[in-house]
Design an enzyme around this catalytic site. Sequence first.
Site, short mmCIF file in Angstrom:
data_model
loop_
_atom_site.label_atom_id
_atom_site.label_comp_id
_atom_site.label_asym_id
_atom_site.label_seq_id
_atom_site.Cartn_x
_atom_site.Cartn_y
_atom_site.Cartn_z
N LYS A 184 0.83 -1.21 0.00
CA LYS A 184 0.00 0.00 0.00
C LYS A 184 0.86 1.26 0.00
CE LYS A 184 -0.90 0.26 5.00
NZ LYS A 184 0.48 -0.11 5.27
N ARG A 243 -5.18 2.57 12.33
CA ARG A 243 -4.94 1.13 12.45
C ARG A 243 -5.88 0.48 13.45
NH1 ARG A 243 0.68 1.73 10.56
NH2 ARG A 243 1.72 -0.26 10.38
N ARG A 300 12.54 -8.34 1.94
CA ARG A 300 12.72 -6.89 1.81
C ARG A 300 14.04 -6.47 2.45
NH1 ARG A 300 8.03 -2.66 3.44
NH2 ARG A 300 8.31 -3.38 5.57
N ARG A 338 14.85 -4.55 8.18
CA ARG A 338 14.22 -3.78 9.25
C ARG A 338 13.92 -4.73 10.41
NH1 ARG A 338 9.29 -0.29 6.78
NH2 ARG A 338 8.24 -1.21 8.56
N ARG A 355 3.02 -8.81 13.91
CA ARG A 355 2.43 -7.62 13.27
C ARG A 355 1.13 -7.99 12.56
NH1 ARG A 355 6.88 -5.09 9.53
NH2 ARG A 355 5.46 -3.37 9.26
P1 AMP Z 1 4.67 0.96 8.87
O1 AMP Z 1 5.82 1.60 8.17
O2 AMP Z 1 3.34 1.59 8.51
O3 AMP Z 1 4.67 -0.53 8.73
O4 AMP Z 1 4.84 1.26 10.44
C1 AMP Z 1 5.97 0.83 11.14
C2 AMP Z 1 5.71 0.83 12.63
O5 AMP Z 1 5.37 2.17 13.06
C3 AMP Z 1 4.54 -0.02 13.09
O6 AMP Z 1 4.90 -1.39 13.27
C4 AMP Z 1 4.19 0.66 14.42
O7 AMP Z 1 5.12 0.32 15.43
C5 AMP Z 1 4.38 2.13 14.09
N1 AMP Z 1 3.15 2.72 13.54
C6 AMP Z 1 2.95 3.23 12.29
N2 AMP Z 1 1.70 3.68 12.14
C7 AMP Z 1 1.08 3.44 13.32
C8 AMP Z 1 -0.25 3.65 13.80
N3 AMP Z 1 -1.20 4.18 13.01
N4 AMP Z 1 -0.52 3.31 15.07
C9 AMP Z 1 0.40 2.78 15.88
N5 AMP Z 1 1.66 2.51 15.50
C10 AMP Z 1 2.00 2.85 14.23
#
Ligand code: AMP
Length: 219
Positions: free
Chosen positions: A16, A89, A130, A162, A173
């Site tokens: 996404k 989320r 990745r 990562r 996750r």
């Molecule tokens: P992402 O790059 O969107 O996969 O986000 C990486 C990490 O950032 C997630 O695993 C969470 O630890 C934190 N994170 C990002 N967006 C949110 C959100 N909306 N609510 C809570 N934690 C978030």
Amino acid sequence: MSKTILIFFGSPGSGKGTQADLLSQKTGWKKISTGDLLRAEIVSKSDLGKRAEKYVNAGKLVPDKLLIDLVAKSLKQKAEGFIFDGYPRNIKQQNDLSNMFEKCLKKNDQVLSLLVDVSDKEVKQRLSQRRVCSCGSIYHLKYNPPINNGVCDVCHQKLFIRDDDKPKIINHRLKIYHQNIKPVFDYWQQTDKFIKINGEQPIAKIHIEILEKLGKRNS
Ligand code: AMP
């Protein structure tokens, strides 16, 4: 002029973020990725970054209240539209966002949601391959490998996995994602503003399908 706000949904690794970038380039709508914003806070060692770091590295959700100001600030930017990537989320974040919209959107502004649908099996396969660089470049060992093994094409630094892409954390996750997002989908599915796209297709094809569904193909 009226604004469009598009909320992208999809599991971690659904692609996404890539689709949000492509759409942002095509439309000029600004992308708001809470993952990117949090990683930038962590790198800059801000107060928020220090508080968020342990959650992000463990693949856990950062507490909702830490995100409200970050998102509200992003929404104040001047733009014809916004694309949300990774927020909301859970249902609390959806309610927080709806409150922000009530304060800052006008009557003719349009809010839509879009799910990039990918199975968990496919997500696990994608994320384990990745590789990222601290300059922000992202590679996939099979579909988008670097020219030199393990080294970034752009800045020649060593690539790494990562922390939150490691298998045990990926499983965690995904579990958290499904648990939390269900009520948010229940909310959107009651509206006529929920678009679903098959995310298990080539990137360019998904992009075209998104443009078609948004009526933006020829604009
Ligand atoms: P992402 O790059 O969107 O996969 O986000 C990486 C990490 O950032 C997630 O695993 C969470 O630890 C934190 N994170 C990002 N967006 C949110 C959100 N909306 N609510 C809570 N934690 C978030």
